[in-house]
Write an enzyme that holds these catalytic residues in place. Structure first.
Site, short mmCIF file in Angstrom:
data_model
loop_
_atom_site.label_atom_id
_atom_site.label_comp_id
_atom_site.label_asym_id
_atom_site.label_seq_id
_atom_site.Cartn_x
_atom_site.Cartn_y
_atom_site.Cartn_z
N GLY A 18 0.78 -1.23 0.00
CA GLY A 18 0.00 0.00 0.00
C GLY A 18 0.81 1.28 0.00
N ASN A 20 1.17 3.30 -2.56
CA ASN A 20 0.34 4.31 -3.24
C ASN A 20 -0.78 4.79 -2.33
OD1 ASN A 20 1.03 4.92 -6.20
ND2 ASN A 20 1.37 2.71 -6.05
N MET A 96 -4.91 -6.40 -6.59
CA MET A 96 -4.57 -7.41 -7.59
C MET A 96 -5.70 -8.42 -7.79
SD MET A 96 -1.84 -5.96 -8.30
CE MET A 96 -0.71 -6.90 -9.31
N ARG A 97 -6.87 -7.89 -8.16
CA ARG A 97 -8.02 -8.74 -8.47
C ARG A 97 -8.54 -8.36 -9.84
NH1 ARG A 97 -9.39 -13.12 -6.29
NH2 ARG A 97 -11.63 -12.75 -6.45
N LEU A 99 -11.52 -7.66 -12.03
CA LEU A 99 -12.88 -7.25 -11.65
C LEU A 99 -13.89 -7.81 -12.65
CD1 LEU A 99 -12.13 -3.48 -10.94
CD2 LEU A 99 -11.92 -5.43 -9.38
N HIS A 115 -1.60 1.93 -12.81
CA HIS A 115 -0.98 0.78 -13.48
C HIS A 115 0.47 1.13 -13.78
CE1 HIS A 115 -0.82 -2.89 -15.78
NE2 HIS A 115 -0.20 -2.23 -16.73
N ASP A 151 -7.19 -2.96 -17.58
CA ASP A 151 -6.19 -1.92 -17.89
C ASP A 151 -6.51 -1.18 -19.20
OD1 ASP A 151 -4.84 -2.80 -15.61
OD2 ASP A 151 -3.63 -4.22 -16.76
N GLU A 180 4.93 7.09 -9.30
CA GLU A 180 3.53 6.68 -9.15
C GLU A 180 2.81 7.51 -8.09
OE1 GLU A 180 2.48 2.52 -8.78
OE2 GLU A 180 4.19 1.89 -9.97
C1 GAR Z 1 2.21 -0.51 -7.83
O1 GAR Z 1 3.38 -0.49 -8.60
C2 GAR Z 1 0.99 -0.46 -8.74
O2 GAR Z 1 1.17 0.36 -9.86
C3 GAR Z 1 0.84 -1.89 -9.14
O3 GAR Z 1 1.11 -2.61 -7.96
C4 GAR Z 1 2.03 -1.88 -7.15
C5 GAR Z 1 1.43 -1.74 -5.79
O4 GAR Z 1 2.34 -1.16 -4.91
N1 GAR Z 1 -0.45 -2.16 -9.66
C6 GAR Z 1 -0.70 -3.07 -10.59
O5 GAR Z 1 0.16 -3.78 -11.08
C7 GAR Z 1 -2.15 -3.16 -11.01
N2 GAR Z 1 -2.28 -3.86 -12.24
P1 GAR Z 1 1.85 -0.48 -3.58
O6 GAR Z 1 1.02 -1.56 -2.84
O7 GAR Z 1 3.10 -0.18 -2.84
O8 GAR Z 1 1.03 0.71 -3.92
#
Ligand code: GAR
Length: 207
Positions: A18, A20, A96-97, A99, A115, A151, A180
């Site tokens: 988490g 982000n 990471m599901r 939908l 993404h 996506d 990000e």
């Molecule tokens: C991030 O890099 C995000 O962009 C990616 O997972 C990571 C989560 O990191 N998302 C995907 O790949 C979605 N398809 P975080 O838990 O530290 O935010």
């Protein structure tokens, strides 16, 4: 400084550490930020981000998909929690599901995702490996509205980073992650203020 305009209520969906989510929580501490994080929901009980959110005094709950016999049941429970939190906007942050189209449609225009690639390049998983394999010299991240196609939704914001000689998927992932956080906070602000909205399958930008 407070704007006096009611802040949009935001729910963040996570599966892991988490970072982000943490960036959105940080951004929302600014009194002038147009959104507040009202709940964090993880599909895994051991998602590290749950603790991070709780330590910041934010309501956080696990709704583990493994506790539900069918995807629809799990998504119904998530939707119910989102409605209970009176969420105006849903931010997927490393959720990471895959939908279902029904869930995506229910929250269409209100649900956004980050993404780790410059979409429409490199959908799905292992985006940094995909970028290295393709030999691109720039890579990055995208925040987009979520639609039924994985996506595929209309783009709100993107940030590019260089791909450097000798990069591995890990070094590239780190460089992308470093942009990000700011990109997501900026994109959420655009949606929360109505400066970016989804109309007829496209993102419309307003001043
Ligand atoms: C991030 O890099 C995000 O962009 C990616 O997972 C990571 C989560 O990191 N998302 C995907 O790949 C979605 N398809 P975080 O838990 O530290 O935010």
């Amino acid at each position: 400084m407070s704007t006096g305009i009611p802040k949009k209520r935001v729910a963040v969906l996570i599966s892991g550490r988490g970072s982000n989510m943490g960036a959105l929580i940080e951004a929302a501490k600014d009194a002038g930020y147009p959104a507040e994080i009202v709940t964090v929901i993880a599909n895994k009980a051991d998602a590290g981000g749950l603790d991070t959110a709780r330590k910041q005094g934010i309501h956080a709950q696990a709704i583990p998909h493994r506790d539900y016999a069918a995807k629809q049941r799990h998504e119904a429970a998530v939707s119910e929690a989102l409605r209970a939190a009176r969420a105006d906007i849903v931010c997927l942050a490393g959720y990471m599901r895959l939908l279902s189209p029904e869930f995506a449609r229910e929250w269409e225009g209100k649900m956004i995702n980050i993404h780790p690639s410059l979409l429409p390049l490199f959908r799905g998983l292992h985006t940094h490996d995909q970028a290295l394999e393709a030999g691109v010299r720039v890579h990055g991240c995208t925040v987009h509205f979520v639609t039924a196609g994985m996506d595929e939704g209309p783009i709100i914001a993107q940030t590019a980073v260089p791909v450097k000689t000798g990069d591995t998927a890990e070094t590239l992932a780190e460089r992308v992650l470093s942009v990000e956080h700011e990109t997501y906070a900026r994109a959420l602000a655009l949606v929360a203020t109505g400066q970016a909205l989804m109309q007829n399958g496209r993102t419309v930008f307003r001043d």
